[in-house]
Write a protein that holds these residues in place. Structure first.
Motif, short mmCIF file in Angstrom:
data_model
loop_
_atom_site.label_atom_id
_atom_site.label_comp_id
_atom_site.label_asym_id
_atom_site.label_seq_id
_atom_site.Cartn_x
_atom_site.Cartn_y
_atom_site.Cartn_z
N GLU A 1 0.83 -1.19 0.00
CA GLU A 1 0.00 0.00 0.00
C GLU A 1 0.87 1.24 0.00
O GLU A 1 1.92 1.29 0.65
CB GLU A 1 -0.92 -0.01 1.23
CG GLU A 1 -1.89 -1.18 1.22
CD GLU A 1 -2.82 -1.17 2.42
OE1 GLU A 1 -2.45 -0.56 3.45
OE2 GLU A 1 -3.89 -1.79 2.34
N ARG A 2 0.42 2.24 -0.72
CA ARG A 2 1.18 3.49 -0.87
C ARG A 2 1.23 4.26 0.45
O ARG A 2 0.22 4.44 1.11
CB ARG A 2 0.53 4.34 -1.95
CG ARG A 2 1.32 5.57 -2.35
CD ARG A 2 0.67 6.22 -3.55
NE ARG A 2 1.40 7.39 -4.00
CZ ARG A 2 1.63 7.69 -5.26
NH1 ARG A 2 1.22 6.87 -6.20
NH2 ARG A 2 2.29 8.77 -5.60
N GLN A 3 2.44 4.72 0.81
CA GLN A 3 2.65 5.45 2.05
C GLN A 3 3.02 6.92 1.82
O GLN A 3 2.79 7.76 2.68
CB GLN A 3 3.77 4.80 2.86
CG GLN A 3 3.54 3.33 3.18
CD GLN A 3 2.32 3.11 4.04
OE1 GLN A 3 2.17 3.72 5.10
NE2 GLN A 3 1.43 2.24 3.59
N GLY A 4 3.60 7.20 0.66
CA GLY A 4 4.04 8.57 0.40
C GLY A 4 4.91 8.62 -0.83
O GLY A 4 4.85 7.75 -1.69
N LEU A 5 5.74 9.66 -0.88
CA LEU A 5 6.54 9.92 -2.08
C LEU A 5 7.91 10.44 -1.67
O LEU A 5 8.04 11.17 -0.69
CB LEU A 5 5.82 10.96 -2.93
CG LEU A 5 6.12 11.06 -4.42
CD1 LEU A 5 5.65 9.81 -5.15
CD2 LEU A 5 5.44 12.30 -5.01
N LEU A 6 8.93 10.04 -2.41
CA LEU A 6 10.26 10.64 -2.27
C LEU A 6 10.42 11.66 -3.39
O LEU A 6 10.22 11.35 -4.56
CB LEU A 6 11.35 9.58 -2.39
CG LEU A 6 11.51 8.58 -1.24
CD1 LEU A 6 12.62 7.59 -1.56
CD2 LEU A 6 11.79 9.28 0.07
N VAL A 7 10.79 12.88 -3.03
CA VAL A 7 10.96 13.95 -4.03
C VAL A 7 12.22 14.74 -3.71
O VAL A 7 12.79 14.62 -2.62
CB VAL A 7 9.74 14.91 -4.06
CG1 VAL A 7 8.50 14.19 -4.55
CG2 VAL A 7 9.51 15.51 -2.68
N GLU A 8 12.64 15.56 -4.65
CA GLU A 8 13.81 16.41 -4.42
C GLU A 8 13.48 17.48 -3.39
O GLU A 8 12.40 18.08 -3.43
CB GLU A 8 14.24 17.04 -5.74
CG GLU A 8 14.74 16.02 -6.76
CD GLU A 8 14.93 16.61 -8.14
OE1 GLU A 8 14.21 17.58 -8.46
OE2 GLU A 8 15.77 16.10 -8.89
N PRO A 9 14.36 17.74 -2.44
CA PRO A 9 14.09 18.71 -1.38
C PRO A 9 13.70 20.10 -1.88
O PRO A 9 12.80 20.74 -1.34
CB PRO A 9 15.42 18.75 -0.61
CG PRO A 9 16.04 17.43 -0.84
CD PRO A 9 15.65 17.05 -2.25
N LEU A 10 14.39 20.58 -2.92
CA LEU A 10 14.06 21.90 -3.45
C LEU A 10 12.65 21.93 -4.05
O LEU A 10 11.92 22.93 -3.93
CB LEU A 10 15.09 22.32 -4.49
CG LEU A 10 16.48 22.66 -3.98
CD1 LEU A 10 17.42 23.01 -5.12
CD2 LEU A 10 16.42 23.82 -2.98
N ALA A 11 12.27 20.83 -4.70
CA ALA A 11 10.93 20.76 -5.28
C ALA A 11 9.87 20.78 -4.18
O ALA A 11 8.84 21.44 -4.31
CB ALA A 11 10.80 19.50 -6.12
N LEU A 12 10.15 20.07 -3.09
CA LEU A 12 9.20 20.04 -1.98
C LEU A 12 9.09 21.42 -1.32
O LEU A 12 7.99 21.89 -1.01
CB LEU A 12 9.64 18.99 -0.95
CG LEU A 12 8.75 18.84 0.28
CD1 LEU A 12 7.31 18.53 -0.12
CD2 LEU A 12 9.30 17.75 1.20
N ALA A 13 10.23 22.07 -1.14
CA ALA A 13 10.21 23.41 -0.54
C ALA A 13 9.44 24.39 -1.42
O ALA A 13 8.67 25.22 -0.93
CB ALA A 13 11.64 23.89 -0.32
N ASP A 14 9.65 24.27 -2.72
CA ASP A 14 8.96 25.16 -3.67
C ASP A 14 7.47 24.90 -3.65
O ASP A 14 6.64 25.81 -3.71
CB ASP A 14 9.55 24.95 -5.06
CG ASP A 14 9.09 26.01 -6.04
OD1 ASP A 14 8.62 27.07 -5.58
OD2 ASP A 14 9.19 25.78 -7.26
N ALA A 15 7.08 23.60 -3.58
CA ALA A 15 5.67 23.23 -3.58
C ALA A 15 4.97 23.74 -2.32
O ALA A 15 3.79 24.08 -2.35
CB ALA A 15 5.53 21.73 -3.68
#
Length: 244
Positions: free
Chosen positions: A229-243
């Motif tokens: 089951e899906r728990q979350g997502l790994l993303v680039e830190p800068l992309a997450l901060a921007d989002a």
């Protein structure tokens, strides 16, 4: 007594052969269902639909845990070749369009997946060809082909076993990626620079995913539901901060 037993066995064998659905009919029925559902049909649809390939085995192959698909097909290669020939004949008779499709692994290196034991280019091409409905416009067929050839999302696992070790470096961690020979840590697969974003905020997840040039889906196995089951997502830190 022996003669009567032998006679009963022959009768049962004859009845079994009469009741057996011909392979051509099984292939055609499976192909019709897939075509109606998605406007195209693939060799994978046929192999899974007629019961020669488990969907879970196909998923392990996509994740690079199996060297070639034929290793997990549950019949001999002569029968597989016959089914693929029948599939092509059915598709041609229906006037479907042949669409060569790239199969890229669900691994960071994005390797091209191998179908056959031999690696013969003609056999590989046969497996990779999708057959598309002629009812679709040319533009829709192009979009469908582009989507089918798109590299799948990477998947990393939150392991239930906290004692696991990376087969590459012997390290461990909260997340791993399964490879052919065993689990690997995120450092070994080059994903350790990504930041974990738990599920729960759908809008933030969409924004971060859109802004991140690399991402991976985080899953965890549920013992009660017997599935990942899906728990979350790994993303680039800068992309997450921007989002945010």
């Amino acid at each position: 007594m022996c003669r009567r037993w032998a006679g009963e066995q022959r009768v049962r064998s004859q009845m079994s052969r009469k009741n057996r659905v011909p392979l051509a009919d099984r292939v055609a029925k499976t192909a019709e269902v897939a075509l109606a559902a998605r406007h195209f049909v693939s060799a994978l649809d046929i192999l899974v639909g007629i019961g020669w390939l488990e969907a879970q085995a196909a998923e392990r192959w996509r994740r690079g845990q199996i060297d070639c698909l034929e290793e997990v097909i549950r019949t001999n290669l002569r029968r597989v070749s016959e089914a693929m020939r029948l599939f092509r004949s059915w598709a041609t008779a229906k006037g479907l369009f042949a669409s060569p499709t790239a199969y890229v692994g669900r691994m960071p290196r994005r390797q091209t997946l191998r179908f056959s034991r031999s690696g013969n280019p003609a056999i590989e091409a046969s497996y990779r060809t999708h057959w598309v409905s002629p009812e679709l416009s040319e533009k829709k067929r192009e979009r469908l082909a582009e989507k089918a050839s798109r590299a799948p999302e990477l998947v990393v696992v939150q392991p239930l076993n906290t004692e696991w070790r990376s087969h590459r470096c012997g390290g461990t961690g909260d997340l791993l990626m399964m490879e052919t020979v065993g689990p690997a840590c995120l450092h070994c697969v080059g994903l350790d620079d990504l930041e974990y974003l738990p599920a729960g905020d759908a809008l933030l997840t969409r924004r971060a995913k859109a802004k991140s040039t690399r991402h991976a889906v985080v899953v965890r196995f549920s013992r009660t539901r017997r599935r990942y089951e899906r728990q979350g997502l790994l993303v680039e830190p800068l992309a997450l901060a921007d989002a945010r």
